[in-house]
Structure formats: structure tokens, C-alpha cells
Design a protein around this motif. Structure first.
Motif, PDB file in Angstrom:
ATOM      1  N   GLY A   1      35.412  47.666  47.543  1.00  0.00           N
ATOM      2  CA  GLY A   1      34.849  48.721  46.707  1.00  0.00           C
ATOM      3  C   GLY A   1      35.940  49.495  45.989  1.00  0.00           C
ATOM      4  O   GLY A   1      35.844  49.788  44.795  1.00  0.00           O
ATOM      5  N   LEU A   2      36.996  49.782  46.729  1.00  0.00           N
ATOM      6  CA  LEU A   2      38.131  50.502  46.153  1.00  0.00           C
ATOM      7  C   LEU A   2      38.738  49.681  45.007  1.00  0.00           C
ATOM      8  O   LEU A   2      39.034  50.213  43.931  1.00  0.00           O
ATOM      9  CB  LEU A   2      39.175  50.740  47.241  1.00  0.00           C
ATOM     10  N   GLY A   3      38.893  48.397  45.255  1.00  0.00           N
ATOM     11  CA  GLY A   3      39.419  47.514  44.212  1.00  0.00           C
ATOM     12  C   GLY A   3      38.539  47.555  42.970  1.00  0.00           C
ATOM     13  O   GLY A   3      39.034  47.642  41.840  1.00  0.00           O
TER      14      GLY A   3
ATOM     15  N   GLN B   1      39.703  49.187  39.156  1.00  0.00           N
ATOM     16  CA  GLN B   1      39.884  48.419  37.927  1.00  0.00           C
ATOM     17  C   GLN B   1      38.947  48.875  36.815  1.00  0.00           C
ATOM     18  O   GLN B   1      38.961  48.306  35.725  1.00  0.00           O
ATOM     19  CB  GLN B   1      39.782  46.915  38.206  1.00  0.00           C
ATOM     20  N   LEU B   2      38.131  49.935  37.091  1.00  0.00           N
ATOM     21  CA  LEU B   2      37.177  50.408  36.076  1.00  0.00           C
ATOM     22  C   LEU B   2      37.809  50.648  34.699  1.00  0.00           C
ATOM     23  O   LEU B   2      37.306  50.140  33.700  1.00  0.00           O
ATOM     24  CB  LEU B   2      36.497  51.687  36.559  1.00  0.00           C
ATOM     25  N   PRO B   3      38.901  51.416  34.605  1.00  0.00           N
ATOM     26  CA  PRO B   3      39.476  51.667  33.279  1.00  0.00           C
ATOM     27  C   PRO B   3      39.949  50.385  32.590  1.00  0.00           C
ATOM     28  O   PRO B   3      40.097  50.344  31.378  1.00  0.00           O
ATOM     29  CB  PRO B   3      40.658  52.599  33.574  1.00  0.00           C
ATOM     30  N   LYS B   4      40.209  49.352  33.353  1.00  0.00           N
ATOM     31  CA  LYS B   4      40.670  48.098  32.742  1.00  0.00           C
ATOM     32  C   LYS B   4      39.525  47.192  32.343  1.00  0.00           C
ATOM     33  O   LYS B   4      39.587  46.501  31.331  1.00  0.00           O
ATOM     34  CB  LYS B   4      41.578  47.342  33.729  1.00  0.00           C
TER      35      LYS B   4
ATOM     36  N   ASN C   1      47.434  43.832  37.614  1.00  0.00           N
ATOM     37  CA  ASN C   1      46.188  43.108  37.869  1.00  0.00           C
ATOM     38  C   ASN C   1      46.077  42.672  39.322  1.00  0.00           C
ATOM     39  O   ASN C   1      44.984  42.495  39.845  1.00  0.00           O
ATOM     40  CB  ASN C   1      46.098  41.869  36.985  1.00  0.00           C
ATOM     41  N   ALA C   2      47.233  42.475  39.943  1.00  0.00           N
ATOM     42  CA  ALA C   2      47.218  42.003  41.321  1.00  0.00           C
ATOM     43  C   ALA C   2      46.613  43.036  42.264  1.00  0.00           C
ATOM     44  O   ALA C   2      46.122  42.692  43.336  1.00  0.00           O
ATOM     45  CB  ALA C   2      48.636  41.661  41.777  1.00  0.00           C
ATOM     46  N   GLY C   3      46.625  44.309  41.844  1.00  0.00           N
ATOM     47  CA  GLY C   3      46.149  45.372  42.717  1.00  0.00           C
ATOM     48  C   GLY C   3      44.735  45.158  43.229  1.00  0.00           C
ATOM     49  O   GLY C   3      44.504  45.052  44.436  1.00  0.00           O
ATOM     50  N   ALA C   4      43.787  45.094  42.287  1.00  0.00           N
ATOM     51  CA  ALA C   4      42.388  44.942  42.677  1.00  0.00           C
ATOM     52  C   ALA C   4      42.193  43.645  43.459  1.00  0.00           C
ATOM     53  O   ALA C   4      41.511  43.611  44.482  1.00  0.00           O
ATOM     54  CB  ALA C   4      41.496  44.960  41.439  1.00  0.00           C
ATOM     55  N   LEU C   5      42.845  42.608  42.956  1.00  0.00           N
ATOM     56  CA  LEU C   5      42.699  41.300  43.599  1.00  0.00           C
ATOM     57  C   LEU C   5      43.179  41.361  45.047  1.00  0.00           C
ATOM     58  O   LEU C   5      42.541  40.838  45.963  1.00  0.00           O
ATOM     59  CB  LEU C   5      43.520  40.278  42.809  1.00  0.00           C
TER      60      LEU C   5
END
Lengths: 620, 233
Positions: free
Chosen positions: A204-206, A210-213, A14-18
Motif C-alpha cells: 500500500g505504501l508503495g 508512486q502516486l505523483p509519478k 522507480n525501484a522504490g515502489a517496486l
């Protein structure tokens, strides 16, 4: 043990997009000094654009290609926004640009609504990464593992860009002293555009990743915004490793929070933030913000002075016209005017803090809503008579502001602003989740004024007296020795200290006083509506006040009131249309670009140019 | 090479430069002298367009640069070494130099980091250190080196000897002499004559933003009363 590790991994994923959104925000702030409120909107756009692209592009390559393209597309949109909206306002007073970015939020919201419709979009699955892997018997989604791997690469790429390339060196240099970078022959304008585009692209990349999540929906922008601000502040404004660490801390804590103390989820990250800032006032890896380090922009402030006879007569005539409203206005007009008057008082209280104290609060709704809730709760649980509850509303809000101010005033600038936001969010989550006491999301109903005040007209007069009285009192205080001391502390803290002004005490008082007046507005509000809901404590309410104060004009005493009256009036008209946010957003952006001194300041300049008003230079 | 004609600059309402006019010829070292608050730094900033003159004209190599964005002025070959040094303290010495790097223009020297490290041996030892770890003298050298990385044809040196040790001042004198020998044009500002005497051909004295003297150093030496009236001794 298995569960623990599985949760740890989910948190890290979860930290990725954030992290991506936060690092973008951090970069943009570092170089341009713009607090980009619209950053959540770029995250949302990334999700929507990615969704559409994934529909078009097939297979594994298509999926990942779509995500990359979404980041690129959002970066380009960010570039456009920077060139069209922000470039014209870089010379405006600091923090004015954030108003423009607020306009951008509204525009993007409606454009997304027009393009993708109101329904939430279910996230597409990642081809080849459907299902879970079992780690010590616990299921962990494969896509989470993918995110776990991808995020460090993005972080590494960013790190490489920032430390090993000329662009990175220039960006870091500009973060420290952008004027000097310009004097060495670097065109800052393109550096700013580039950094803004990069930051937006990361958001935008973030969003796409996270779309699949989580899919895509229209609430994404505000939903992530607070978390992102918190991450950036905990990590330290402008620090990439800080953003990464903070994103991990917040995400991991959140996953554990959901499992073990579910009612804590909304509050948890703010508690962490408060704790971190108590120990490290500039975040984990942040650097102290030295005042004036980045050069003063804009014109020096004009001294404020008591209104002349002309203005006094004008104000008296205005109040008289308002007082006569029931004679010629409909009931609806009176209700609308009541709303506007309350909002004016609320805005004026923030203006006092912001304009005179130089203290930018992002969480002023805490005292407005707080005052309203004090009154509401007293009536509901203690059967307090309305009159007494009304008096206790500002007192309660003032006391709350005193306590929060005591903590927040240890910090300055953006960190102060973020901490006030954190406390407002804390209060909001408390009210939202403590259902049995506060009514939670259902609010408190049946809070009507006393008999002698019931009815539209009597309550209108009641509001008129307290709003106008409150605003006049705020003005009076601005011209009192206390007001002078407050402005002295704003303009030069050291000089003020050396003159014998206890700047901390002065600011504490100002903060409490502004909270008190906001609470008064809240008290008026709750009995005019007969109910109170948690959304009066929300960020959007705080932002509303902030926006109108800036648009009205921070540097003019009447700015808050004029801005509030203007925008409440406009809002009433615009909200009758379907895409009112688009219109409102464009209007805000337009005002920011055309009237960089705010409505009042710009009108005054025009009047001076036309010779209606005397020029400030002629008076001395 | 550089010409100021009737330049008037303001900070808000304060009139800082009053009809200031002087020229700097190619290959010369000109000292802009005056007491604290005389308007020396404002003159430098007005040339760089960091302060935009309200009236008057600044021309550089025949081109009117008044009102031009600062980065374009710098790209034309005007190098600026500010009084407060303003090195990037979070960046290493090498990175500071990188920020200043610009491609060489026709007829200018093409500096490389190695050449600059030869000129400033102290910096060579500290190339990996962050700016904030440097001493005042080293910082001053770094600002000059950083500006030279842009291969300027004229350098504005704002009070280069201020706040640094005498032994370093000695080094600075040598550096400026070397640069002059290489054909660089320099406009430097100073509060007193010691430094200017060692390096300058011409002197311009200002007081209260107004020009009080403009001539060779020999002429100035011949008129001690001027020196006594406008400079600190």
C-alpha cells in the motif's frame, strides 16, 4: 554522461515502489508459504486510498501523512483478508491458498471500480517537490530525488525490524520451521496475520508513494504483479536485500531499455530473470527450498484408480447427452458448450501436469495460445489448409513445451512456477510486439475451419470428439506405467530415482505432453473463434486454468474438467452483470473455504459420509 | 503432573499409539524406552498436540490439554525438545534462544541467557554463530537451552543422546541431573538403558505403541528378561 546519470537516478527512484511491494510479497511467502497473487491489488488500493486521503488532507504534512495513512489502511485491509479468507484455508494443500488470493484480486477490482469509478486518476503533485532539478544539465524530477532518499530508509527500517527485534527473530524462525516456533509457545496465527498485514501495508505504501509519478488506475494490480514476482524470484524468495537489489536492477535496466531498445521493454526483465535463475537457481540471495522442510500439511494423497463401471456408465451417458445437444439445444448453447469443452481440455492438460506431476506451471497459457498461434500463423503466412494447421498446433505447442520444460525443470517449486510464468510472458511480449508477423494487438483474423466443418453444429461435433478424446487419453496416460512413474517422481524424487526412474526425463515428457494437449485445445479454440489475439497467451489465461484445476480438485482425476465446466458455465451467467468480478471472486473464496479438497474431492467426501460411495479405508 | 490415559494416535490409517496410559509425577525423571519405531516420538508429539490423539486424554497439571493448539500447550509450561533438534539454522545461537523465551510462570525457574550459558559453556562461546555452524552436540545443547528459555515446568526430551559423541552424552547426563536438582520434571525417551540408568527414576517401556512395562528403574533392573525382550542392548 548527464543523461546516463539522470536515467540511473530515475531507475533508482522507480525501484522504490517496486522494492516495497516485492519485499512485502517476499515476507508473506517466507512465513506463510502463500504466493499472494493479490499483492498487486494491495498496491493498487494503496494508490487509491492515498489519492482520496491527499484530497482531504492539506499541505506538505497532509501529503506525506496521507501516504503513511494509506499504507496503514492497506495493512489493516490485509489483516482483514488474512483473518477472513486465508485463516480458514491454512490447512488446505499447499498452493491452494493462492486460489483464494486470486478471488481477492477480483473482489478488490470491483470494489475499487465501485468506489473510485472507471477513469484513471491523475496523480496529485507533491507539495514543495514540483518540477525538476538539473543534474549535469539533465532534468531529474524533484520527486524522484525524494523517492531515492525515502526508499533506503524504508529498507533500513525493515532491516531493523527483521534483525534487531523479537518480532523479526520470530518471523525469521517461522520462515524456517513454523511448527517448531509453535511448539515453543508462539501463536503462529497472529504471527501470520501480522506478517500478512505488514506485507500488504508495504504494498500500500508503495502504491501511495508512486502516486505523483503514475496516478491510480484499475490496471495497476496486474501491471505490477509480474514485475514484483520477477523481482522476488531474482532476489531470492524471502530475502530483503535480494528484493532491493533486484528491484534496482530491474528498474534501472527498464529505464535504459526504454531509451535505447524500446521494443525490449516487455521482455527485458524476463530475460534477466531467466539468466539469473540459470546461474543461481534460487535467486541472488535465496536459499534452496528443501522438500518437506516445512512439514506436510493436509491429508495424504489417495491412490487414483481406473473408473468403475458405475462411473464409466455415467460418463458415457454424459457424452451421449452432449452428442445429442444439437437435437435440443440452441445454436448459442452449442457455441457455449464448444467453449466449455475446449476449456475443459486445456484445464485437464494442466491438471495432468499439476495433479499427477506435482509441477505447478504459472504459464500454461503459453501452450494453449502457442498452439492457437501456430495454427493461425500457418494459415495466414503459408496458406496451410486448416486440417494440417490443426494437427500442427499441438505439435508446435508440444515442441515449445519441450524446449521451455528443458530449461524450467532444472528448478523446483515456486521457482519452477515463476520460470514457466516468465517464459509465457516472454512469448506473449514476442507476439504482442512483433506486429508485422503476428498482427500484434490486432491479432490474426479470418481463421475459419474447412468447408466440411463450417457451421456451429459440425464444429461442435469436431470439438466434442477431440476434447472428449483428449481428456480420455490424458486419463489413459495417467493409468499407464508412465503415469505411475510421474506420480512416483512427484511423491518421492529420491525413491523414484533409486527405483531406476529417470525423473527428469519423465517430467520432461509430462511437460511436453501437457503442452501438446494444451496446444490441441488451442487449435480447437482458434478455429472456433476464427481469430486469435495475444490475450490468449496472457497471465490471466494461465491463472484461469490454474484456478479451475485447484477449485475442481487437484487430487482427483476429474478435478480439472469439473472445475473448468463449472466455472466456464458460471462465468457465462455472471459476466452479464456489471459487477461480475465481485460475485466471481466471492464464489471462488467461498469454494476455497467450504471445499478445501476442491469440488470433486469435497463432493466425494460428502458422498462417502452419506454412504453413497464406499470409504477409501474400507476398500483396503 | 502429566497424565496420559488411553491415548490412541494415528498417522492416516496407521495406528501408532494403542491405549497408552502413564503418569509423570512432579520432580521425577521418567524414561520412555522402546526400540526404533515403538512410538516414542509419537508419544511426545501426542503430548504436545503436534499429533492430535484420536481418542484418550492428556492432562497436564490437572488441565485437559487434548486438542489444544500446540502453542497453548507450550505456554502452560510444557517444553519440547524434538529428536531432530530443529534448531533455526539461519538464526544465531542468541536468536535461537530468543525464539524460545517466555515469561516465567508461578513456581518455575526463571532462566536467563547468562544462566544458560553457564550451564552450556560451549554455547556461550558461540552465541554469535549461526545454528548451521554448530556441531551436532552443540545443536543438541542449543535445543535444550532454547526450550529452557520458555521456563517450562516439564520438559519432553526426545532421544537426547542420539547421534552425539560419548563425551557430550556425559555432559547431557550432568545437565539433566542439574535440572532435576533444580526441581524440573523430565520425560525423556531413549532406545537403550545406558542413558536412562544414569538419570531416570521411573521407566515406561513401549513396543508397537503398547505399554509393556511401567515401574521404577530398580524393578526393571530386577527383570532382565523384560529388557532383553523390548530394548536393544
Amino acid at each position: 554522461m548527464g543523461l546516463f546519470i539522470a536515467q540511473l537516478l530515475t531507475g533508482l527512484a522507480n525501484a522504490g515502489a517496486l522494492f516495497m511491494v516485492a519485499s512485502g510479497l517476499s515476507l508473506i511467502f517466507g512465513v506463510t508459504r502463500i504466493v499472494n497473487f493479490a499483492h498487486g491489488s494491495f498496491y493498487m488500493l494503496g494508490a487509491y486510498v492515498g489519492y482520496t486521503l491527499i484530497q482531504v488532507l492539506p499541505g506538505v504534512v497532509g501529503f506525506w501523512g496521507a501516504i503513511l495513512l494509506a499504507g496503514l489502511a492497506v495493512g489493516l485491509i490485509g489483516m482483514l483478508v488474512e483473518i477472513l479468507v486465508l485463516r480458514p484455508v491454512y490447512r488446505a494443500p499447499e498452493l491452494f491458498q493462492l486460489v483464494a488470493t486470486f478471488g481477492v484480486i477480483l473482489v478488490i477490482q470491483d470494489l475499487a471500480l465501485m468506489t473510485w469509478g472507471p477513469e484513471d486518476l491523475l496523480g496529485p503533485r507533491s507539495p514543495g517537490l514540483v518540477g525538476v532539478v538539473r543534474i549535469m544539465g539533465e532534468p531529474v524530477p524533484k520527486y524522484d530525488i525524494a523517492l531515492l532518499v525515502i526508499t533506503p530508509f524504508v529498507a533500513l527500517a525493515l532491516w531493523y525490524l527483521m534483525t534487531q527485534t523479537r518480532v523479526g527473530v520470530l518471523v525469521r524462525a517461522a520462515t524456517q520451521d513454523r511448527e517448531m516456533v509453535g511448539a515453543l509457545g508462539v501463536n503462529q496465527a497472529w504471527l501470520f496475520t501480522g506478517v500478512f498485514a505488514l506485507g500488504c501495508g508495504l504494498a500500500g505504501l508503495g502504491g501511495a508513494l508512486q502516486l505523483p509519478k503514475g496516478g491510480a488506475d484499475l490496471m495497476m494490480d496486474f501491471n505490477i504483479l509480474t514485475a514484483v514476482f520477477v523481482v522476488v524470484v531474482i532476489g531470492g524468495m524471502g530475502s530483503l536485500p535480494g528484493a532491493y537489489l533486484a528491484a534496482v536492477i530491474i528498474s534501472v535496466l527498464n529505464v535504459f531499455g526504454v531509451t535505447y531498445i524500446p521494443q525490449s521493454t516487455l521482455v527485458l526483465m524476463f530475460i534477466v530473470m531467466v539468466l539469473v535463475l540459470m546461474i543461481r537457481p534460487y535467486g541472488l540471495f535465496g536459499r534452496e527450498e528443501v522438500a518437506g522442510e516445512h512439514g506436510q500439511v493436509g491429508e495424504p494423497e489417495r491412490p487414483i484408480k481406473p473408473a468403475g463401471l458405475q462411473v464409466r456408465l455415467l460418463v458415457a451417458a454424459g457424452v451421449a447427452a452432449l452428442a445429442a445437444l444439437p437435437l435440443y439445444g440452441s445454436g448459442f448453447m452449442q457455441v457455449l458448450t464448444t467453449d466449455i469443452l475446449i476449456f475443459c481440455l486445456f484445464a485437464a492438460s494442466l491438471h495432468f501436469l499439476l495433479g499427477l506431476g506435482g509441477l505447478v506451471s504459472f504459464g500454461h497459457a503459453a501452450y494453449f495460445g502457442g498452439g492457437a498461434y501456430v495454427a493461425g500463423l500457418l494459415v495466414k503466412h503459408a496458406g496451410t489448409p486448416m486440417e494440417l494447421a490443426f494437427i500442427l498446433a499441438p505439435l508446435g505447442a508440444g515442441l515449445g513445451a519441450f524446449i521451455i520444460g528443458w530449461v524450467c525443470l532444472r528448478l523446483t517449486g515456486v521457482y519452477f512456477a515463476m520460470l514457466t510464468l516468465a517464459f509465457a510472458q516472454l512469448l506473449w511480449s514476442l507476439v504482442f510486439q512483433w506486429g508485422e508477423f503476428t498482427g500484434g494487438d490486432d491479432g490474426i483474423l479470418g481463421l475459419w475451419p474447412a468447408k466440411w466443418l463450417s457451421g456451429t453444429t459440425p464444429y461442435f461435433y469436431f470439438t466434442l470428439v477431440f476434447s472428449v478424446g483428449g481428456v480420455l487419453f490424458l486419463r489413459h496416460v495417467a493409468h499407464s506405467p508412465f503415469g505411475y512413474a510421474l506420480r512416483a517422481a512427484r511423491d518421492s524424487e529420491r525413491q523414484a530415482e533409486a527405483t531406476g526412474i529417470n525423473t527428469r526425463r519423465v517430467r520432461m515428457l509430462a511437460f511436453s505432453f501437457a503442452g501438446f494437449m494444451a496446444g490441441l485445445a488451442g487449435g480447437l479454440f482458434v478455429f472456433s473463434k476464427g481469430s486469435i489475439f495475444p490475450n490468449e497467451l496472457e497471465i490471466t489465461r494461465s491463472f484461469d486454468a490454474l484456478i479451475v484445476v485447484f477449485l475442481g480438485g487437484v487430487k482427483t482425476l476429474s478435478g480439472g474438467i469439473v472445475g473448468a465446466a463449472f466455472f466456464k458455465g458460471v462465468e457465462d451467467v455472471l459476466t452479464r452483470f456489471e459487477y461480475w468480478r465481485l460475485a466471481m471472486g466471492l464464489l471462488i473464496i467461498g469454494v476455497v473455504i467450504l471445499a478445501p479438497d476442491g469440488i470433486v474431492g469435497t463432493l466425494r467426501k460428502w458422498a462417502e459420509r452419506l454412504g453413497v460411495l464406499k470409504r477409501a479405508e474400507d476398500e483396503s | 503432573m502429566l497424565e496420559l490415559s488411553a491415548v490412541n494416535s494415528f498417522y492416516g490409517k496407521a495406528h501408532v499409539l494403542n491405549d497408552l496410559s502413564f503418569t509423570v509425577a512432579r520432580g521425577q525423571v521418567v524414561a520412555l524406552l522402546g526400540r526404533n519405531g515403538a512410538g516414542k516420538t509419537t508419544t511426545m508429539k501426542s503430548i504436545m498436540q503436534l499429533v492430535q490423539p484420536r481418542s484418550g486424554k492428556v492432562t497436564f497439571q490437572g488441565q485437559d490439554i487434548t486438542g489444544m493448539p500446540t502453542h497453548k500447550v507450550a505456554k502452560l509450561g510444557l517444553g519440547y525438545v524434538p529428536e531432530e533438534r530443529r534448531i533455526f539454522t539461519d538464526l544465531t545461537v542468541a536468536e535461537n534462544l530468543e525464539v524460545g523465551r517466555q515469561p516465567p510462570r508461578d513456581g518455575t525457574y526463571a532462566w536467563t541467557t547468562d544462566m544458560l550459558f553457564d550451564l552450556f559453556p560451549n554455547l556461550a562461546e558461540r552465541r554469535g554463530n549461526r545454528g548451521k555452524a554448530l556441531s551436532g552436540g552443540e545443536q543438541q545443547m542449543l535445543t535444550i537451552a532454547r526450550t529452557l528459555m520458555g521456563n517450562p515446568s516439564l520438559v519432553l526430551l526426545d532421544e537426547p543422546s542420539e547421534g552425539i559423541a560419548p563425551v557430550i552424552v556425559e555432559q547431557m547426563v550432568n545437565v539433566i541431573k542439574t535440572l532435576k536438582a533444580d526441581g524440573l520434571t523430565v520425560l525423556l525417551s531413549e532406545q537403550n538403558l545406558h542413558f536412562a540408568r544414569a538419570v531416570a527414576d521411573m521407566a515406561v517401556i513401549i513396543e508397537g505403541g503398547t505399554q509393556k512395562f511401567n515401574g521404577t528403574l530398580e524393578e526393571l533392573n530386577a527383570h532382565p528378561e523384560i529388557r532383553d525382550a523390548y530394548l536393544s542392548i
